[in-house]
Write an enzyme that holds these catalytic residues in place. Sequence first.
Site, PDB file in Angstrom:
ATOM      1  N   LYS A 123       6.279  -7.190  16.485  1.00 32.40           N
ATOM      2  CA  LYS A 123       5.862  -8.558  16.792  1.00 32.40           C
ATOM      3  C   LYS A 123       6.955  -9.140  17.684  1.00 32.40           C
ATOM      4  O   LYS A 123       7.586 -10.153  17.364  1.00 32.40           O
ATOM      5  CB  LYS A 123       5.675  -9.349  15.479  1.00 32.40           C
ATOM      6  CG  LYS A 123       5.050 -10.719  15.632  1.00 32.40           C
ATOM      7  CD  LYS A 123       3.581 -10.701  16.012  1.00 32.40           C
ATOM      8  CE  LYS A 123       3.091 -12.114  16.269  1.00 32.40           C
ATOM      9  NZ  LYS A 123       1.684 -12.145  16.755  1.00 32.40           N
ATOM     10  N   ASP A 142       3.441  -1.348   5.339  1.00 34.79           N
ATOM     11  CA  ASP A 142       2.787  -1.535   4.042  1.00 34.79           C
ATOM     12  C   ASP A 142       1.360  -2.024   4.273  1.00 34.79           C
ATOM     13  O   ASP A 142       0.404  -1.504   3.678  1.00 34.79           O
ATOM     14  CB  ASP A 142       3.582  -2.550   3.213  1.00 34.79           C
ATOM     15  CG  ASP A 142       2.932  -2.823   1.866  1.00 34.79           C
ATOM     16  OD1 ASP A 142       2.538  -1.843   1.202  1.00 34.79           O
ATOM     17  OD2 ASP A 142       2.817  -4.004   1.486  1.00 34.79           O
ATOM     18  N   ASP A 199      -2.519   0.359   4.035  1.00 36.84           N
ATOM     19  CA  ASP A 199      -3.685   0.052   3.190  1.00 36.84           C
ATOM     20  C   ASP A 199      -4.935  -0.079   4.062  1.00 36.84           C
ATOM     21  O   ASP A 199      -6.020   0.371   3.688  1.00 36.84           O
ATOM     22  CB  ASP A 199      -3.478  -1.265   2.417  1.00 36.84           C
ATOM     23  CG  ASP A 199      -2.810  -1.044   1.056  1.00 36.84           C
ATOM     24  OD1 ASP A 199      -1.988  -0.121   0.960  1.00 36.84           O
ATOM     25  OD2 ASP A 199      -3.111  -1.796   0.107  1.00 36.84           O
TER      26      ASP A 199
HETATM   27  C1  IPM Z   1       3.384   0.755  -1.382  1.00 36.40           C
HETATM   28  C2  IPM Z   1       3.357  -0.305  -2.444  1.00 36.40           C
HETATM   29  C3  IPM Z   1       4.792  -0.738  -2.732  1.00 36.40           C
HETATM   30  C4  IPM Z   1       5.367  -1.309  -1.442  1.00 36.40           C
HETATM   31  C5  IPM Z   1       4.966  -1.716  -3.914  1.00 36.40           C
HETATM   32  C6  IPM Z   1       4.354  -1.182  -5.181  1.00 36.40           C
HETATM   33  C7  IPM Z   1       6.402  -2.075  -4.132  1.00 36.40           C
HETATM   34  O1  IPM Z   1       2.539  -1.367  -2.046  1.00 36.40           O
HETATM   35  O2  IPM Z   1       4.047   1.791  -1.598  1.00 36.40           O
HETATM   36  O3  IPM Z   1       2.763   0.567  -0.334  1.00 36.40           O
HETATM   37  O4  IPM Z   1       5.121  -2.490  -1.126  1.00 36.40           O
HETATM   38  O5  IPM Z   1       6.069  -0.572  -0.739  1.00 36.40           O
HETATM   39 MG    MG Z   2       1.450  -0.980  -0.259  1.00 37.28          MG
END
Ligand code: IPM
Ligand code: MG
Length: 367
Positions: free
Chosen positions: A191, A247, A251
């Site tokens: 960013k 992170d 996802d």
């Molecule tokens: C991941 C999880 C972790 C992170 C959490 C559980 C601390 O979301 O491994 O992606 O944020 O790194």
């Molecule tokens: Mg995560």
Amino acid sequence: MQLRVTSLPGDGIGPEVTSQAICVLEEVASGFGHDLELDEKEIGGVALAKYGNPLPDATIQACLASHAVLLGAVGSPAFDQNPRERRPEAGLLRLRQELGAFANLRPAVYYPALAACSPLREEIVKGTDILIVRELLGGLYFGQPRSIEGNRGERHALNTMRYSEAEIDRIARVAFQLALTRRRRLLSVDKSNVLECSRLWREVVTSVACDFPGVDLSHMYVDSAAMSLALKPTDFDVILTENMFGDILSDQAGGVVGSLGLLASASLGGAVGLYEPVHGSAPDIAGRGIANPLGAILSVALMLRHTFNLPKEAECVEAGVTSTLMGGFRTRDLTRNGERAVTTEEMGGQIAEFVRLAAGTSGQGAS
Ligand code: IPM
Ligand code: MG
């Protein structure tokens, strides 16, 4: 070969998926003639409940004394009100730090058998094969100072995003190296139109690129990258990014290929590698035997490849996953209208059985 592994099942669905991953690992060891030494320890909420500490010393010692660590998940609503240091997540973050695991590899691969699982049309998602390289020990997760201060109603909160040139340089080199083993395209996500950390990030990544003339480097802002990931996931090869962006994007990549339950990860950089599924502890479905163990099982494949340098064994596990999905086996997260769901154990059992048969026919099982 001796495989010394510490398993940390942790919280929620962690124990269920980890036990399936271990069954597969045991099958690999006996089928390919390796000597597996397993040690199980506590982390996260289970460790907090037992010892008042989310990462007891005995857990750290066991991890440091092994070659690789297999982790299930941490996190439990029971500790939501605890101060940060006494939350399950603090155990995982400290473990990453203790292991020096700055390079987090998160592959997101499309399985043709799961075409119907992705929310995206098949012609969009088909062929998706992304490797997210997430910086794991810097940025907002670890930056000091951090606090919530003041009286209720007038409080302010502070987090610090901080990156040094050395931290950016070392993760960039890992990503460039990995790009060389793939389609040689590296996208650095930042960013830099707003954040100083990102400006430095882009500058350092650009200078590291001089040492990797064979890799095609490009840059994108994180907002734009998030959109492109949904619109044209096949455009991506290796994505290099900082801790928090990684992170979030990982996802999203799980959603793109159909389920976060499919995603595995390797956290590398120190002497001991840490392997864990990307999904969390999913307390809502814990203990019901319906969780998807594939993220954990594919984490074993990453362990075989990255820590033990056993590519044939890793490919065997991956082939087991592909074949099981082609055979129509689906945990609940992967089923569509009316399809029968198998249990965590049935899914894991299929892959363990595949490995047993494949190792037998490869003639390596005799030893
Ligand atoms: C991941 C999880 C972790 C992170 C959490 C559980 C601390 O979301 O491994 O992606 O944020 O790194
Ligand atoms: Mg995560």
